[in-house]
Design an enzyme around this catalytic site. Sequence first.
Site, mmCIF file in Angstrom:
data_model
loop_
_atom_site.group_PDB
_atom_site.id
_atom_site.type_symbol
_atom_site.label_atom_id
_atom_site.label_comp_id
_atom_site.label_asym_id
_atom_site.label_seq_id
_atom_site.Cartn_x
_atom_site.Cartn_y
_atom_site.Cartn_z
ATOM 1 N N CYS A 1 0.833 -1.205 0.000
ATOM 2 C CA CYS A 1 0.000 0.000 0.000
ATOM 3 C C CYS A 1 0.871 1.260 0.000
ATOM 4 O O CYS A 1 1.615 1.497 -0.932
ATOM 5 C CB CYS A 1 -0.973 -0.045 1.167
ATOM 6 S SG CYS A 1 -2.336 1.136 1.021
ATOM 7 N N HIS B 1 -3.586 -4.684 -0.182
ATOM 8 C CA HIS B 1 -3.206 -5.231 1.118
ATOM 9 C C HIS B 1 -3.185 -6.754 1.020
ATOM 10 O O HIS B 1 -4.238 -7.384 1.126
ATOM 11 C CB HIS B 1 -4.204 -4.799 2.203
ATOM 12 C CG HIS B 1 -4.090 -3.374 2.596
ATOM 13 N ND1 HIS B 1 -3.263 -2.945 3.615
ATOM 14 C CD2 HIS B 1 -4.692 -2.259 2.106
ATOM 15 C CE1 HIS B 1 -3.356 -1.636 3.742
ATOM 16 N NE2 HIS B 1 -4.213 -1.192 2.842
ATOM 17 N N GLU C 1 -2.279 -8.868 3.197
ATOM 18 C CA GLU C 1 -2.697 -9.467 4.462
ATOM 19 C C GLU C 1 -4.208 -9.461 4.639
ATOM 20 O O GLU C 1 -4.730 -10.105 5.562
ATOM 21 C CB GLU C 1 -2.020 -8.735 5.638
ATOM 22 C CG GLU C 1 -2.618 -7.393 6.007
ATOM 23 C CD GLU C 1 -2.186 -6.230 5.118
ATOM 24 O OE1 GLU C 1 -2.445 -5.083 5.524
ATOM 25 O OE2 GLU C 1 -1.611 -6.471 4.031
#
Length: 208
Positions: free
Chosen positions: A80, A190, A192
């Site tokens: 990001c 992102h 994750e």
Amino acid sequence: MSKQNLVIIDTGCANLASVRMAFERLGVTPRVSCDAADIEQADKLILPGVGTAVAAMRNLNERGLVPLIRAAKQPLLGFCLGMQMLAEASEETMAGDEGRNGALIEGLGIVPGKIRLMEVGNLRLPHMGWNQIEHDETHPLLRGIPSGSYFYFVHSYALEVTDATLATCDYGSPFTAIAARDNFFGAQFHPERSGAAGARLLQNFLDL
């Protein structure tokens, strides 16, 4: 794999817990640090970030991280805003800061191109939610991730498409979703928070 020395660079502008847990689910226990020795001795580096380019670059400079990151020889992956900091410059500013509208904030200068406000037409900013990335399915970072896979995005600024672009995404107009230059990699989304595809990308990074 669990013995890898993975360091998440503490930029002071990221939710490090979610990034750390994503790697723990893959069997790796990362160290969170902004210490020069930890960064230099790491096998792999993660550069996370949320917020604005002005604040993020200020934090990097105040923590003495800019020369360390630029000199890194091991694989480094930015997420990001962490990816955006790898670029030459950003036109993003923050109210109350010295940066003026239209002024460019200097980045790390590792990945070619500039970070610009997204041109989205009638679509809403920020670009928030799931979107598809397109790539030629040849790079090891994207092994096992078909072109057209969905990842989770939250951003209003993006890297223009350059010769360092590995994957693109389209939201009003195309932008760089994944970039690479030498041992440096960046993901605008992102990983994750991107389910199985995000976990596969992180595992591919660990396998580089």
